[in-house]
Write a protein that holds these residues in place. Structure first.
Motif, PDB file in Angstrom:
ATOM      1  N   UNK A 167       1.190  -1.000  -0.574  1.00 41.08           N
ATOM      2  CA  UNK A 167      -0.289  -0.066   0.084  1.00 41.08           C
ATOM      3  C   UNK A 167       1.292   1.575   0.022  1.00 41.08           C
ATOM      4  N   UNK A 168       2.210   0.608   0.774  1.00 49.03           N
ATOM      5  CA  UNK A 168       2.854   2.580   1.126  1.00 49.03           C
ATOM      6  C   UNK A 168       3.248   3.071  -0.653  1.00 49.03           C
ATOM      7  N   UNK A 169       3.702   1.325  -1.617  1.00 47.47           N
ATOM      8  CA  UNK A 169       4.224   2.275  -2.934  1.00 47.47           C
ATOM      9  C   UNK A 169       3.111   2.731  -3.554  1.00 47.47           C
ATOM     10  N   UNK A 170       1.940   1.602  -4.295  1.00 53.04           N
ATOM     11  CA  UNK A 170       0.732   1.649  -4.162  1.00 53.04           C
ATOM     12  C   UNK A 170       0.326   2.962  -4.691  1.00 53.04           C
ATOM     13  N   UNK A 171      -0.286   3.782  -2.841  1.00 47.98           N
ATOM     14  CA  UNK A 171      -1.683   4.610  -3.168  1.00 47.98           C
ATOM     15  C   UNK A 171      -0.021   5.866  -3.097  1.00 47.98           C
ATOM     16  N   UNK A 172       0.951   5.628  -2.660  1.00 48.82           N
ATOM     17  CA  UNK A 172       1.525   6.967  -3.039  1.00 48.82           C
ATOM     18  C   UNK A 172       2.134   7.451  -4.045  1.00 48.82           C
ATOM     19  N   UNK A 173       2.800   6.040  -4.751  1.00 44.64           N
ATOM     20  CA  UNK A 173       3.064   6.898  -6.354  1.00 44.64           C
ATOM     21  C   UNK A 173       1.476   7.517  -7.320  1.00 44.64           C
ATOM     22  N   UNK A 179     -11.139   8.872  -3.471  1.00 40.66           N
ATOM     23  CA  UNK A 179     -10.880   7.352  -2.810  1.00 40.66           C
ATOM     24  C   UNK A 179      -9.570   7.196  -2.861  1.00 40.66           C
ATOM     25  N   UNK A 180      -8.506   7.064  -3.462  1.00 41.06           N
ATOM     26  CA  UNK A 180      -7.040   6.126  -3.344  1.00 41.06           C
ATOM     27  C   UNK A 180      -6.296   7.196  -2.077  1.00 41.06           C
ATOM     28  N   UNK A 181      -6.746   8.858  -2.805  1.00 38.60           N
ATOM     29  CA  UNK A 181      -6.184   9.267  -2.028  1.00 38.60           C
ATOM     30  C   UNK A 181      -6.905   9.031   0.144  1.00 38.60           C
ATOM     31  N   UNK A 182      -8.001   8.463  -0.134  1.00 38.57           N
ATOM     32  CA  UNK A 182      -8.118   8.598   1.206  1.00 38.57           C
ATOM     33  C   UNK A 182      -7.112   7.173   1.525  1.00 38.57           C
ATOM     34  N   UNK A 183      -6.797   6.257   0.641  1.00 39.27           N
ATOM     35  CA  UNK A 183      -6.681   5.578   1.220  1.00 39.27           C
ATOM     36  C   UNK A 183      -4.763   5.352   1.472  1.00 39.27           C
ATOM     37  N   UNK A 184      -4.707   6.804   0.850  1.00 45.08           N
ATOM     38  CA  UNK A 184      -3.183   6.650   0.922  1.00 45.08           C
ATOM     39  C   UNK A 184      -3.011   7.318   2.074  1.00 45.08           C
ATOM     40  N   UNK A 185      -3.796   8.242   3.181  1.00 48.22           N
ATOM     41  CA  UNK A 185      -3.971   9.269   4.390  1.00 48.22           C
ATOM     42  C   UNK A 185      -3.958   8.010   5.156  1.00 48.22           C
ATOM     43  N   UNK A 186      -4.961   6.893   4.883  1.00 52.61           N
ATOM     44  CA  UNK A 186      -5.414   5.782   5.969  1.00 52.61           C
ATOM     45  C   UNK A 186      -3.760   4.819   6.179  1.00 52.61           C
ATOM     46  N   UNK A 230      -0.462   6.403   5.390  1.00 49.66           N
ATOM     47  CA  UNK A 230      -0.062   6.766   6.480  1.00 49.66           C
ATOM     48  C   UNK A 230       0.093   6.577   7.996  1.00 49.66           C
ATOM     49  N   UNK A 231      -1.405   6.644   8.449  1.00 51.51           N
ATOM     50  CA  UNK A 231      -1.632   6.383   9.591  1.00 51.51           C
ATOM     51  C   UNK A 231      -1.431   4.726  10.029  1.00 51.51           C
ATOM     52  N   UNK A 232      -1.966   3.646   9.001  1.00 47.93           N
ATOM     53  CA  UNK A 232      -1.255   2.334   9.501  1.00 47.93           C
ATOM     54  C   UNK A 232       0.956   2.772  10.128  1.00 47.93           C
TER      55      UNK A 232
END
Length: 409
Positions: free
Chosen positions: A55-61, A178-185, A187-189
């Motif tokens: 998730x770190x790679x996928x959503x951040x990029x 949605x992707x931005x929200x998953x990206x923020x999630x 970072x929370x993790x």
């Protein structure tokens, strides 16, 4: 108890890791080999770091690609992206060259009863072919770093195209949110995992010191020394670039030092972004350029991370008594360049990239545990170089754009 826990959460990550490192050394020296009783705590840290990779790679990029309009990925975007890729590859090369001169990791010997086996290297052709996975699920299941990065770029560009189209703009915007929200999630993790990092570091360093004694301390110190030498060499290359484009390095560093110091302290390229944007403004750079090049750079331009990967690779090879030939080093340059592009600009993400590169080029994952114990020490310098590279690249592209405008006029 609640106050103690709150104090722990509010303390800086650097302070907590430093304390964990010192305590780990003390406990390791006192308990000796009995300190391996803490090994499960270190193993848990490694599992958590590997857990967050995808998730770190996928959503951040994907989010990084969508931080600018698709139309801006033209002349300026092409220049800045080429600069980022070239300097990342150059940084990897610098790191390998400096590390091969000083040979970090030679002071650490493996326990005689344990043998570290490197994974079989797939070869250059397979590495390049793995950029395009046969299917996405398999790429994620096999932890195919290159396939994940390729997937992120493809979907990132597709979402950007949707957002810029008249017919599907609303749909594209919804998908992006949605992707931005998953990206923020994510970072929370990641932040939650970072709270556990000091505990894992304590366990790892205590066990390592307990088994190998002061030799480990001296060898880790050599690792940090070698990395900072490589970072200084890269800064020297930046100065040569600026002189080649008739820029004044003194004026540049007078404005760049604030974000450089901020990045050094916070270990966060993304967190330093507001300070970096202010420095670009004070340098008189074009807002239309640095408005997308610096956010993009905070996501994909990681020269410090690239050097860190290279030095860590030599460290791991020496640790496991593996010889790195030309083919292996070329693989590290290719895979390391792509991996550094996928490194999120947050504290602690660098060690995740090191783990994924090791798995791709056939280096022992066991060495990552030792490198984790000095994550904060090397992360500060690497992040500072990341920010410096972003500003240098933006300044150079700004210079070429002014020449283009003069020719057009």
């Amino acid at each position: 108890m609640k106050k103690l826990w709150a104090s722990y959460l509010n303390a800086s990550l650097i302070l907590k890791i430093t304390i964990a490192l010192i305590l780990g050394i003390i406990v390791g020296l006192i308990l000796g080999e009995q300190a391996t009783v803490f090994a499960p705590l270190g193993d848990l840290l490694m599992r958590l770091l590997q857990f967050i990779i995808i998730p770190l790679i996928l959503f951040t990029l994907i989010v990084g690609i969508n931080q600018t309009k698709l139309g801006n990925l033209g002349r300026m975007g092409g220049k800045i992206f080429l600069y980022y890729v070239v300097t990342s590859a150059l940084a990897i090369t610098v790191g390998l060259a400096v590390a091969n001169v000083f040979d970090p990791g030679t002071g650490i010997t493996q326990p005689p009863e344990e043998e570290i086996e490197a994974n079989e290297h797939p070869g250059i052709a397979s590495v390049l072919l793995n950029i395009v996975p046969k299917n996405i699920v398999t790429a994620f299941g096999d932890m195919n770093l290159l396939g994940i990065i390729f997937t992120a770029f493809v979907f990132g560009i597709a979402i950007a195209a949707l957002r810029s189209s008249e017919e599907h703009a609303d749909l594209g915007e919804h998908v992006y949110k949605v992707v931005n929200g998953l990206n923020e999630a994510t970072f929370k993790i990641m932040n939650a995992i970072l709270q556990y990092v000091p505990i894992g570091i304590f366990a790892i360093i205590a066990g390592t010191i307990g088994q190998q004694g002061m030799d480990t301390i001296l060898s880790l110190g050599n690792m940090v020394f070698v990395l900072y030498i490589a970072l200084i060499v890269q800064v020297g290359i930046y100065v040569l670039f600026m002189l080649a484009f008739k820029m004044k390095p003194g004026e540049f560093f007078a404005q760049a030092r604030t974000p450089m110091i901020t990045a050094f302290v916070t270990q966060s390229s993304s967190g330093t972004l507001p300070v970096t944007l202010n420095a670009a403004n004070r340098l008189g750079l074009s807002k239309s350029l640095y408005g997308f090049s610096l956010p993009l750079g905070a996501t994909i331009n990681m020269d410090g991370a690239a050097i860190r990967i290279a030095v860590s690779a030599v460290f791991a090879a020496n640790y496991a008594d593996i010889s790195l030939g030309f083919t292996s080093m070329l693989s590290i340059v290719i895979v390391g360049t792509l991996a550094s592009i996928g490194t999120a600009g947050v504290p602690g993400a660098g060690i995740v990239m090191i783990a994924t590169v090791f798995s791709q080029v056939g280096l022992p994952m066991e060495a990552v545990a030792i490198l984790t114990s000095i994550d904060a020490l090397v992360g500060m310098g690497a992040t500072s170089l990341n920010i410096t590279g972003d500003l240098v690249g933006t300044s150079i592209i700004n210079k070429t754009e002014k020449k283009h405008e003069q020719v057009s006029a």
